[in-house]
Write a protein that holds these residues in place. Structure first.
Motif, PDB file in Angstrom:
ATOM      1  N   SER A   8     -32.528  32.187  20.746  1.00  0.00           N
ATOM      2  CA  SER A   8     -31.211  32.133  20.093  1.00  0.00           C
ATOM      3  C   SER A   8     -30.357  33.316  20.548  1.00  0.00           C
ATOM      4  O   SER A   8     -30.883  34.324  21.013  1.00  0.00           O
ATOM      5  N   LYS A   9     -29.061  33.174  20.412  1.00  0.00           N
ATOM      6  CA  LYS A   9     -28.167  34.233  20.884  1.00  0.00           C
ATOM      7  C   LYS A   9     -28.134  35.431  19.941  1.00  0.00           C
ATOM      8  O   LYS A   9     -27.714  36.517  20.313  1.00  0.00           O
ATOM      9  N   ASN A  10     -28.560  35.213  18.670  1.00  0.00           N
ATOM     10  CA  ASN A  10     -28.591  36.336  17.722  1.00  0.00           C
ATOM     11  C   ASN A  10     -29.578  37.371  18.238  1.00  0.00           C
ATOM     12  O   ASN A  10     -30.639  37.028  18.730  1.00  0.00           O
ATOM     13  N   LEU A  14     -36.552  37.489  15.889  1.00  0.00           N
ATOM     14  CA  LEU A  14     -37.070  36.241  16.423  1.00  0.00           C
ATOM     15  C   LEU A  14     -36.631  36.063  17.879  1.00  0.00           C
ATOM     16  O   LEU A  14     -37.418  35.629  18.737  1.00  0.00           O
ATOM     17  N   ALA A  15     -35.380  36.443  18.163  1.00  0.00           N
ATOM     18  CA  ALA A  15     -34.880  36.324  19.539  1.00  0.00           C
ATOM     19  C   ALA A  15     -35.658  37.261  20.453  1.00  0.00           C
ATOM     20  O   ALA A  15     -36.050  36.894  21.569  1.00  0.00           O
ATOM     21  N   LYS A  16     -35.932  38.502  19.956  1.00  0.00           N
ATOM     22  CA  LYS A  16     -36.683  39.476  20.769  1.00  0.00           C
ATOM     23  C   LYS A  16     -38.090  38.954  21.072  1.00  0.00           C
ATOM     24  O   LYS A  16     -38.594  39.091  22.178  1.00  0.00           O
ATOM     25  N   LEU A  17     -38.676  38.360  20.025  1.00  0.00           N
ATOM     26  CA  LEU A  17     -40.020  37.804  20.186  1.00  0.00           C
ATOM     27  C   LEU A  17     -40.002  36.677  21.224  1.00  0.00           C
ATOM     28  O   LEU A  17     -40.907  36.565  22.061  1.00  0.00           O
ATOM     29  N   GLY A  18     -38.935  35.880  21.156  1.00  0.00           N
ATOM     30  CA  GLY A  18     -38.781  34.776  22.107  1.00  0.00           C
ATOM     31  C   GLY A  18     -38.691  35.280  23.534  1.00  0.00           C
ATOM     32  O   GLY A  18     -39.360  34.761  24.443  1.00  0.00           O
ATOM     33  N   ILE A  19     -37.884  36.334  23.723  1.00  0.00           N
ATOM     34  CA  ILE A  19     -37.714  36.904  25.071  1.00  0.00           C
ATOM     35  C   ILE A  19     -39.051  37.439  25.583  1.00  0.00           C
ATOM     36  O   ILE A  19     -39.459  37.183  26.716  1.00  0.00           O
ATOM     37  N   LEU A  20     -39.750  38.160  24.692  1.00  0.00           N
ATOM     38  CA  LEU A  20     -41.051  38.729  25.051  1.00  0.00           C
ATOM     39  C   LEU A  20     -42.024  37.624  25.461  1.00  0.00           C
ATOM     40  O   LEU A  20     -42.732  37.727  26.467  1.00  0.00           O
ATOM     41  N   PHE A  21     -42.028  36.570  24.655  1.00  0.00           N
ATOM     42  CA  PHE A  21     -42.927  35.438  24.926  1.00  0.00           C
ATOM     43  C   PHE A  21     -42.625  34.838  26.301  1.00  0.00           C
ATOM     44  O   PHE A  21     -43.525  34.595  27.097  1.00  0.00           O
TER      45      PHE A  21
END
Ligand code: ADP
Length: 257
Positions: A8-10, A14-21
Protein backbone atom coordinates in the motif's frame (compact mmCIF):
# COMPACT_ATOMS: atom_id res chain seq x y z
CA UNK A 1 8.23 -17.28 -10.26
CA UNK A 2 7.43 -16.52 -6.67
CA UNK A 3 4.59 -14.29 -5.51
CA UNK A 4 5.04 -10.70 -4.32
CA UNK A 5 2.62 -8.95 -1.97
CA UNK A 6 0.92 -5.74 -3.05
CA UNK A 7 2.34 -2.82 -1.05
CA UNK A 8 0.00 0.00 0.00
CA UNK A 9 1.10 3.58 -0.53
CA UNK A 10 0.67 4.43 3.17
CA UNK A 11 4.03 4.50 4.86
CA UNK A 12 2.76 2.37 7.74
CA UNK A 13 4.16 -0.74 9.41
CA UNK A 14 2.25 -3.02 7.10
CA UNK A 15 3.68 -1.32 4.01
CA UNK A 16 7.22 -1.61 5.44
CA UNK A 17 6.64 -5.28 6.15
CA UNK A 18 5.38 -5.71 2.59
CA UNK A 19 8.48 -4.07 1.13
CA UNK A 20 10.74 -6.21 3.32
CA UNK A 21 8.88 -9.35 2.28
CA UNK A 22 9.22 -8.50 -1.39
CA UNK A 23 12.94 -7.78 -1.04
CA UNK A 24 13.41 -11.13 0.65
CA UNK A 25 11.55 -12.77 -2.20
CA UNK A 26 13.85 -11.03 -4.70
CA UNK A 27 16.93 -12.35 -2.90
CA UNK A 28 15.52 -15.85 -2.68
CA UNK A 29 14.54 -15.84 -6.31
CA UNK A 30 17.97 -14.66 -7.32
CA UNK A 31 19.76 -17.33 -5.34
CA UNK A 32 17.30 -19.93 -6.63
CA UNK A 33 18.04 -18.90 -10.23
CA UNK A 34 21.79 -19.05 -9.52
CA UNK A 35 21.46 -22.57 -8.14
CA UNK A 36 19.41 -23.60 -11.13
CA UNK A 37 21.99 -22.15 -13.50
CA UNK A 38 24.75 -23.95 -11.61
CA UNK A 39 23.00 -27.32 -11.90
CA UNK A 40 22.42 -26.71 -15.60
CA UNK A 41 26.04 -25.73 -16.23
CA UNK A 42 27.41 -28.63 -14.21
CA UNK A 43 25.13 -31.14 -15.97
CA UNK A 44 26.23 -29.79 -19.31
CA UNK A 45 29.89 -30.25 -18.39
CA UNK A 46 29.30 -33.78 -17.09
CA UNK A 47 27.45 -34.73 -20.23
CA UNK A 48 30.37 -34.39 -22.65
CA UNK A 49 32.65 -37.04 -21.12
CA UNK A 50 29.65 -39.29 -20.51
CA UNK A 51 28.61 -39.04 -24.17
CA UNK A 52 32.13 -39.93 -25.28
CA UNK A 53 32.25 -42.98 -23.00
CA UNK A 54 28.81 -44.06 -24.16
CA UNK A 55 29.88 -43.71 -27.79
CA UNK A 56 32.91 -45.93 -27.25
CA UNK A 57 31.02 -48.55 -25.28
CA UNK A 58 28.19 -48.83 -27.74
CA UNK A 59 30.64 -49.13 -30.64
CA UNK A 60 32.55 -51.86 -28.81
CA UNK A 61 29.27 -53.56 -28.03
CA UNK A 62 28.15 -53.53 -31.67
CA UNK A 63 31.34 -54.64 -33.40
CA UNK A 64 34.55 -53.21 -31.97
CA UNK A 65 35.18 -55.77 -29.24
CA UNK A 66 36.46 -58.26 -31.81
CA UNK A 67 39.07 -55.87 -33.16
CA UNK A 68 41.92 -55.70 -30.69
CA UNK A 69 43.20 -52.33 -31.93
CA UNK A 70 39.78 -50.67 -31.74
CA UNK A 71 39.22 -52.26 -28.36
CA UNK A 72 42.50 -50.95 -26.99
CA UNK A 73 41.96 -47.45 -28.37
CA UNK A 74 38.41 -47.21 -27.07
CA UNK A 75 39.35 -48.44 -23.64
CA UNK A 76 42.16 -45.90 -23.39
CA UNK A 77 39.91 -43.07 -24.56
CA UNK A 78 37.15 -44.11 -22.15
CA UNK A 79 39.59 -44.32 -19.25
CA UNK A 80 40.77 -40.80 -20.03
CA UNK A 81 37.21 -39.53 -19.91
CA UNK A 82 36.57 -41.29 -16.61
CA UNK A 83 39.65 -39.55 -15.21
CA UNK A 84 38.25 -36.30 -16.50
CA UNK A 85 34.91 -36.96 -14.84
CA UNK A 86 36.70 -37.71 -11.59
CA UNK A 87 38.58 -34.43 -11.76
CA UNK A 88 35.44 -32.50 -12.64
CA UNK A 89 33.46 -33.96 -9.74
CA UNK A 90 36.34 -33.20 -7.35
CA UNK A 91 36.45 -29.60 -8.57
CA UNK A 92 32.68 -29.21 -8.31
CA UNK A 93 32.92 -30.34 -4.70
CA UNK A 94 35.72 -27.85 -4.04
CA UNK A 95 33.61 -25.08 -5.54
CA UNK A 96 30.59 -26.01 -3.47
CA UNK A 97 32.74 -26.11 -0.30
CA UNK A 98 34.28 -22.76 -1.15
CA UNK A 99 30.79 -21.29 -1.45
CA UNK A 100 29.51 -22.52 1.88
CA UNK A 101 30.18 -20.33 4.89
CA UNK A 102 30.63 -22.96 7.54
CA UNK A 103 34.42 -23.18 7.41
CA UNK A 104 34.68 -19.65 8.79
CA UNK A 105 34.95 -21.03 12.31
CA UNK A 106 38.20 -20.76 14.26
CA UNK A 107 40.93 -20.78 11.65
CA UNK A 108 44.65 -20.67 12.25
CA UNK A 109 45.82 -17.49 10.55
CA UNK A 110 48.08 -18.20 7.58
CA UNK A 111 51.60 -16.80 7.37
CA UNK A 112 51.68 -15.60 3.78
CA UNK A 113 55.35 -16.12 2.92
CA UNK A 114 55.54 -19.51 4.62
CA UNK A 115 52.49 -20.69 2.71
CA UNK A 116 53.89 -19.43 -0.59
CA UNK A 117 57.21 -21.18 0.15
CA UNK A 118 55.40 -24.45 0.69
CA UNK A 119 53.38 -24.13 -2.52
CA UNK A 120 56.49 -23.04 -4.45
CA UNK A 121 58.50 -26.03 -3.28
CA UNK A 122 55.89 -28.50 -4.49
CA UNK A 123 55.52 -26.55 -7.69
CA UNK A 124 59.23 -26.77 -8.49
CA UNK A 125 59.28 -30.49 -7.86
CA UNK A 126 56.36 -30.97 -10.25
CA UNK A 127 57.68 -28.56 -12.91
CA UNK A 128 61.48 -28.79 -12.82
CA UNK A 129 61.89 -27.30 -16.32
CA UNK A 130 59.89 -24.13 -15.68
CA UNK A 131 62.02 -21.09 -14.97
CA UNK A 132 60.58 -19.97 -11.67
CA UNK A 133 61.37 -16.93 -9.58
CA UNK A 134 60.03 -15.63 -6.31
CA UNK A 135 60.41 -12.48 -4.28
CA UNK A 136 58.75 -12.72 -0.89
CA UNK A 137 58.56 -9.53 1.14
CA UNK A 138 55.47 -9.95 3.28
CA UNK A 139 57.78 -9.96 6.34
CA UNK A 140 56.01 -12.63 8.32
CA UNK A 141 52.57 -11.05 7.86
CA UNK A 142 49.61 -13.29 8.64
CA UNK A 143 46.11 -13.09 7.22
CA UNK A 144 42.73 -14.33 8.36
CA UNK A 145 42.59 -17.33 6.04
CA UNK A 146 43.27 -21.00 6.53
CA UNK A 147 46.76 -21.83 5.24
CA UNK A 148 45.32 -24.79 3.38
CA UNK A 149 42.95 -22.54 1.43
CA UNK A 150 45.64 -19.97 0.70
CA UNK A 151 47.90 -22.73 -0.59
CA UNK A 152 45.03 -24.10 -2.69
CA UNK A 153 44.56 -20.69 -4.33
CA UNK A 154 48.28 -20.29 -5.02
CA UNK A 155 48.48 -23.78 -6.53
CA UNK A 156 45.57 -22.96 -8.87
CA UNK A 157 47.33 -19.78 -10.04
CA UNK A 158 50.73 -21.46 -10.50
CA UNK A 159 49.10 -24.34 -12.40
CA UNK A 160 47.40 -21.92 -14.77
CA UNK A 161 50.64 -20.01 -15.30
CA UNK A 162 52.23 -23.23 -16.58
CA UNK A 163 49.16 -24.57 -18.42
CA UNK A 164 48.81 -21.40 -20.47
CA UNK A 165 52.48 -20.80 -21.16
CA UNK A 166 54.04 -20.78 -24.62
CA UNK A 167 56.66 -23.26 -25.72
CA UNK A 168 60.09 -22.00 -24.66
CA UNK A 169 58.54 -19.23 -22.56
CA UNK A 170 57.87 -21.02 -19.33
CA UNK A 171 58.52 -18.11 -17.00
CA UNK A 172 56.57 -18.00 -13.77
CA UNK A 173 57.02 -15.48 -11.00
CA UNK A 174 55.47 -15.12 -7.56
CA UNK A 175 55.80 -12.07 -5.34
CA UNK A 176 54.48 -10.89 -2.02
CA UNK A 177 54.65 -7.44 -0.49
CA UNK A 178 53.06 -5.21 2.12
CA UNK A 179 51.29 -2.01 1.21
CA UNK A 180 48.92 0.19 3.20
CA UNK A 181 47.77 -2.45 5.65
CA UNK A 182 47.33 -5.10 2.98
CA UNK A 183 49.32 -8.09 1.81
CA UNK A 184 49.62 -8.36 -1.94
CA UNK A 185 50.44 -11.60 -3.71
CA UNK A 186 51.13 -11.64 -7.42
CA UNK A 187 51.55 -14.61 -9.74
CA UNK A 188 52.68 -13.68 -13.22
CA UNK A 189 53.62 -15.54 -16.37
CA UNK A 190 54.85 -14.81 -19.89
CA UNK A 191 52.29 -17.12 -21.43
CA UNK A 192 49.61 -16.82 -24.09
CA UNK A 193 47.65 -14.18 -22.18
CA UNK A 194 43.89 -13.62 -22.18
CA UNK A 195 42.06 -11.62 -24.88
CA UNK A 196 40.60 -8.38 -23.47
CA UNK A 197 37.09 -9.49 -24.45
CA UNK A 198 37.37 -12.63 -22.29
CA UNK A 199 39.12 -11.08 -19.31
CA UNK A 200 35.95 -9.96 -17.47
CA UNK A 201 34.57 -13.51 -17.57
CA UNK A 202 37.44 -15.84 -16.70
CA UNK A 203 36.61 -15.72 -12.98
CA UNK A 204 33.15 -17.12 -13.75
CA UNK A 205 32.69 -20.83 -13.28
CA UNK A 206 32.99 -22.99 -16.42
CA UNK A 207 34.34 -20.08 -18.47
CA UNK A 208 37.21 -21.03 -20.78
CA UNK A 209 38.77 -18.81 -23.40
CA UNK A 210 39.41 -21.53 -25.96
CA UNK A 211 37.07 -24.40 -25.26
CA UNK A 212 38.65 -26.83 -27.74
CA UNK A 213 42.20 -26.16 -26.61
CA UNK A 214 41.55 -26.13 -22.89
CA UNK A 215 39.62 -29.37 -23.17
CA UNK A 216 42.80 -30.99 -24.43
CA UNK A 217 44.70 -29.49 -21.51
CA UNK A 218 42.07 -30.83 -19.17
CA UNK A 219 40.68 -27.52 -17.91
CA UNK A 220 37.13 -27.34 -16.62
CA UNK A 221 36.97 -23.60 -16.17
CA UNK A 222 36.55 -24.00 -12.42
CA UNK A 223 40.00 -23.18 -11.04
CA UNK A 224 39.66 -19.41 -10.99
CA UNK A 225 36.05 -19.61 -9.78
CA UNK A 226 37.22 -21.66 -6.80
CA UNK A 227 40.12 -19.25 -6.20
CA UNK A 228 37.81 -16.22 -6.30
CA UNK A 229 35.32 -17.71 -3.87
CA UNK A 230 38.04 -18.73 -1.42
CA UNK A 231 39.72 -15.32 -1.57
CA UNK A 232 36.45 -13.38 -1.21
CA UNK A 233 35.28 -15.57 1.64
CA UNK A 234 38.19 -14.33 3.77
CA UNK A 235 37.72 -10.70 2.81
CA UNK A 236 40.38 -10.74 0.12
CA UNK A 237 40.33 -9.42 -3.41
CA UNK A 238 41.43 -11.00 -6.69
CA UNK A 239 42.18 -9.18 -9.95
CA UNK A 240 43.54 -10.20 -13.34
CA UNK A 241 45.72 -8.26 -15.73
CA UNK A 242 46.59 -9.75 -19.06
CA UNK A 243 47.85 -8.91 -22.53
CA UNK A 244 47.13 -11.45 -25.22
CA UNK A 245 50.35 -12.99 -26.48
CA UNK A 246 52.41 -11.44 -23.67
CA UNK A 247 51.33 -12.80 -20.35
CA UNK A 248 49.07 -12.67 -17.34
CA UNK A 249 49.30 -11.40 -13.78
CA UNK A 250 46.87 -12.43 -11.08
CA UNK A 251 46.92 -10.20 -7.99
CA UNK A 252 45.51 -11.06 -4.60
CA UNK A 253 45.18 -8.71 -1.68
CA UNK A 254 44.16 -9.34 1.92
CA UNK A 255 43.93 -7.14 4.97
CA UNK A 256 46.82 -7.92 7.36
CA UNK A 257 45.83 -9.39 10.70
P1 ADP B 1 40.80 -24.02 -16.35
O1 ADP B 1 40.63 -25.24 -15.51
O2 ADP B 1 40.14 -24.10 -17.68
O3 ADP B 1 42.22 -23.55 -16.42
P2 ADP B 1 40.30 -21.59 -14.81
O4 ADP B 1 39.04 -21.16 -14.15
O5 ADP B 1 41.50 -21.77 -13.96
O6 ADP B 1 39.93 -22.91 -15.59
O7 ADP B 1 40.63 -20.54 -15.95
C1 ADP B 1 39.59 -20.10 -16.83
C2 ADP B 1 40.18 -19.75 -18.19
O8 ADP B 1 40.98 -18.57 -18.09
C3 ADP B 1 41.11 -20.82 -18.76
O9 ADP B 1 40.40 -21.80 -19.47
C4 ADP B 1 42.04 -20.01 -19.64
O10 ADP B 1 41.43 -19.82 -20.89
C5 ADP B 1 42.11 -18.66 -18.93
N1 ADP B 1 43.33 -18.51 -18.09
C6 ADP B 1 43.43 -18.69 -16.75
N2 ADP B 1 44.67 -18.44 -16.30
C7 ADP B 1 45.39 -18.07 -17.38
C8 ADP B 1 46.77 -17.65 -17.59
N3 ADP B 1 47.66 -17.59 -16.57
N4 ADP B 1 47.14 -17.34 -18.86
C9 ADP B 1 46.26 -17.39 -19.87
N5 ADP B 1 44.97 -17.77 -19.76
C10 ADP B 1 44.53 -18.10 -18.53
Amino acid sequence: LMERVPVSKNNDELAKLGILFNELMNDMEQSFMQQKQFVEDASHELRTPLAIIQGHLSMLNRWGKNDSIVLEKSLQASLKEVERLNGLVAELLELSRAESDQTKVAIEPACVDETIERAAKNFQVLHPTVSFSKQLKAEGATIHMSARHLEQVIVILLDNAVKYSRAGQQLVRIESLLKEGNVHIRVSDKGIGIPAADLPFVLNRFYRVDKARTRKQGGNGLGLAIAKRLVNKYGGHIALDSVEGEGTTVSLSFPIL
